[in-house]
Design a protein around this motif. Structure first.
Motif, PDB file in Angstrom:
ATOM      1  N   ALA A   1      -4.731   3.062  -3.031  1.00 37.28           N
ATOM      2  CA  ALA A   1      -3.478   2.314  -2.878  1.00 37.28           C
ATOM      3  C   ALA A   1      -3.727   1.033  -2.087  1.00 37.28           C
ATOM      4  O   ALA A   1      -3.207  -0.036  -2.438  1.00 37.28           O
TER       5      ALA A   1
ATOM      6  N   THR B   1       0.847  -1.195   0.000  1.00 38.51           N
ATOM      7  CA  THR B   1       0.000   0.000   0.000  1.00 38.51           C
ATOM      8  C   THR B   1       0.883   1.247   0.000  1.00 38.51           C
ATOM      9  O   THR B   1       0.643   2.189  -0.761  1.00 38.51           O
TER      10      THR B   1
ATOM     11  N   TYR C   1       2.463   1.684  -3.494  1.00 33.37           N
ATOM     12  CA  TYR C   1       1.512   2.182  -4.488  1.00 33.37           C
ATOM     13  C   TYR C   1       1.169   3.644  -4.222  1.00 33.37           C
ATOM     14  O   TYR C   1       1.087   4.449  -5.152  1.00 33.37           O
ATOM     15  N   TRP C   2       0.966   3.974  -2.975  1.00 35.34           N
ATOM     16  CA  TRP C   2       0.661   5.360  -2.619  1.00 35.34           C
ATOM     17  C   TRP C   2       1.814   6.274  -3.033  1.00 35.34           C
ATOM     18  O   TRP C   2       1.609   7.306  -3.657  1.00 35.34           O
TER      19      TRP C   2
END
Length: 127
Positions: free
Chosen positions: A104, A89, A92-93
């Motif tokens: 995300a 996460t 992706y963020w």
């Protein structure tokens, strides 16, 4: 199982994981109409897995071997997947979903669920 077999199994598992997770992340990005270049999305998925997959595979084997005992399997899977989702996460963020933490997390949760299911299918089919 010899060490070579273990490493070969990791390589196969990593290849399946990356293929499945990249595909899922691309599909989610397309469905969300995310305005990020595809190569950046693929890069983020590969980087996220390059960090989490070896850690999940090798840390228990070398550092916490009791985690791999059958009676500890459920706890190991829960902790490993939760850690992977958290780290991925963040990746992706950071790499393409800034200001959209929920998105995300959706990338990470859906990709990890799909790759875990793929792993179960491959294990059921090939042992």
């Amino acid at each position: 199982m010899t060490d070579l077999d273990f490493h070969e199994a990791w390589l196969a598992a990593a290849a399946i994981t990356v293929a499945v997770e990249v595909a899922v992340v691309l599909i989610v990005a397309w469905r969300e109409r995310l305005l990020a270049p595809r190569r950046r999305i693929v890069f983020a998925a590969v980087v996220a897995n390059a960090v989490t997959h070896p850690a999940q595979w090798y840390l228990p084997y070398f550092v916490f071997p009791d985690a791999l005992l059958p009676e500890n399997h459920s706890l190991y899977v829960a902790v490993a997947v939760a850690a992977a989702v958290a780290v991925e996460t963040g990746a992706y963020w950071l790499l393409f979903a800034r200001h959209r933490l929920r998105l995300a997390a959706a990338f990470s949760l859906s990709a990890n669920a799909a790759s875990y299911a793929a792993g179960l299918l491959v294990t059921a089919a090939f042992g």
